[in-house]
Scaffold this active site. Structure first.
Site: not given
Ligand code: PA5
Length: 463
Positions: A294, A323, A437
């Site tokens: 990410e 494996h 989203k």
């Molecule tokens: O690293 C990030 O920003 C994302 O993976 C969030 O943790 C995830 O989308 C969850 O978001 P939030 O903590 O706002 O619910």
């Protein structure tokens, strides 16, 4: 030095049939690129954008978190974290690494009367429903964790749990069964906590989800199950210092970032495998997967030019995946770097008895231990990859302690920011997740979002 060491010998050309990194570059070109990346990280840190660096210093805040956890006494049998992505993976990692993946199966005495710790990081009704059916809701604390305070999955979980609690508690208020961990000011969850009088903790505004494990997000659940959170912070502080050292050869975060970026961009190896030889670190590899993917998979660089870059992280587990994946690592495309992880101290190595001396396939194992076998398999696999000219490195951990986990989290977080600078991208945002989203909101009829038309499959394309 700390309890985490990086051994990168198998990344170097002389050890890798000439295919790896030229060691002279570690004092030349790569050292120079590292210094520029470090300067960028330092600038971001000074401007307050890298809030995760300050978390290990917040010792007093950790004391308040500990006091809150202690105040639960032995009332709660279960703590259930409702959260996803960065709001969940760090807590799962802490639980599995420091308490073991089977913590929730132990009875109360074996858990020293600390609660079970569940993390619901999905909305699969089969999982959510069966957990809620199984546990005593009257003896359960639900920690709703969301930095943004609006993530659909987490909000839905909250609503489901609130509904179930109302059924069980009748007229009794449900707020004593909730804790909220979210942004100090913004988001629906913050507003809800204030309106309903639900106790809350803060995720600092400058700490993003995947960098939040050492904030209240990971610390509260950890403290509630008896993990030494001051030890965690101590380890993280130690690694934060090492991650700022200007000499590449003494900076493990810098070395990790530089070698992985170089392997991707110069050696054609964009797949970065993290393969602990330790079941307790399996979740750490999943945490790394989210952090690396990410943070570094981006469409545009810092100047706004389209680049579509990013390495592909791949979590694996030794020796199990020898494996399944090793054949591909050895003979498939030369597009991978394997990062092995080993924990040196094994409290109970489990001796293998001398039995069946007349069966050679068994008898050579007698007298060794399972710990020895696991370690030997890892070293043999590293050597096999080396002999095949496949780059790999080793993250060595002295012992699975809170300090070591703090070091590991900080090592990979700092390496991610440095890698972001090397790739030329912003490691702190995630614009690519927004479209799905918005489509989800539209499909579910959220106010302000248009209902989208999805491209439907044609009958003739189905088989
Ligand atoms: O690293 C990030 O920003 C994302 O993976 C969030 O943790 C995830 O989308 C969850 O978001 P939030 O903590 O706002 O619910």
């Amino acid at each position: 030095m700390g309890s985490v060491t990086l051994d990168y010998g198998n990344m170097l050309a002389p050890r890798l049939l000439g295919r790896g990194v030229d060691p002279r570059d570690l004092d030349g070109e790569l050292a120079q690129a590292f210094r520029a990346a470090l300067a960028e990280m330092e600038a971001l840190r000074s401007s307050g954008e890298l809030g995760f660096f300050a978390l290990p210093e917040a010792v007093d805040q950790a004391r308040s978190i500990q006091a809150l956890a202690d105040s639960f006494g032995q009332w709660f049998e279960n703590i259930v974290v409702l959260g996803i992505g960065g709001s969940a993976l760090g807590t799962i990692t802490l639980r599995d690494a420091l308490l073991g993946p089977h913590w929730n199966e132990l009875d109360a005495e074996a858990r020293d009367h600390y609660p079970r710790l569940f993390v619901l990081d999905n909305v699969d009704p089969r999982t959510v429903g069966s957990l809620l059916d199984r546990i005593d809701l009257r003896r359960t604390l639900f920690n709703v964790v969301s930095k943004s305070g609006s993530t659909a999955e987490t909000m839905a979980q909250y609503l489901v749990v609130e509904g179930r609690l109302r059924e069980v508690l009748g007229d009794e208020p449900t707020r004593g069964h909730f804790l909220v961990t979210t942004d100090p000011r913004q988001g629906a969850l913050r507003a809800l906590a204030e309106r309903e009088g639900i106790p809350s903790l803060e995720v600092p505004a400058n700490v993003g989800g995947r960098f939040s494990v050492l904030s209240a997000v990971g610390l509260l659940p950890a403290a509630a199950v008896g993990i030494d959170i001051q030890g965690l912070l101590e380890g993280a502080r130690n690694m934060a210092r090492r991650a700022m050292i200007a000499d590449l050869r003494r900076n493990p975060a810098g070395m990790l970032a530089v070698l992985l970026h170089h392997a991707h961009t110069r050696l054609g190896s964009p797949v970065h495998v993290l393969m602990p030889y330790c079941d307790r670190l399996r979740s750490f590899a999943a945490w790394f997967q989210q952090l690396w993917a990410e943070s570094l998979g981006k469409a545009v660089d810092r100047a706004g030019a389209t680049v579509n870059v990013g390495p592909t992280p791949l979590p694996a587990l030794g020796a199990t995946d020898q494996h399944s994946l090793l054949q591909l690592f050895m003979e498939g495309p030369r597009d991978k770097v394997v990062m092995f992880m080993e924990v040196k101290e094994v409290p109970d190595p489990v001796p293998i008895p001398h039995l069946h001396p007349d069966v050679p396939a068994l008898s050579y194992l007698g007298g060794h231990t399972l710990a020895e076998l696991l370690g030997v398999e890892m070293r043999a696999t590293m050597e096999a990859l080396r002999q095949a000219g496949r780059p790999n490195l080793l993250v060595e951990v002295d012992a699975l302690t809170p300090q070591a986990m703090g070091e590991l989290f900080m090592l990979f977080q700092a390496a991610t920011v440095l890698a972001g600078a090397l790739y030329g991208v912003d490691p702190l945002d995630q614009p690519g997740v927004e479209l799905s989203k918005r489509l989800t909101y539209g499909l579910l009829g959220r106010e302000g979002y248009e209902r989208p038309t999805l491209a439907h499959s044609d009958e003739s394309w189905r088989v």
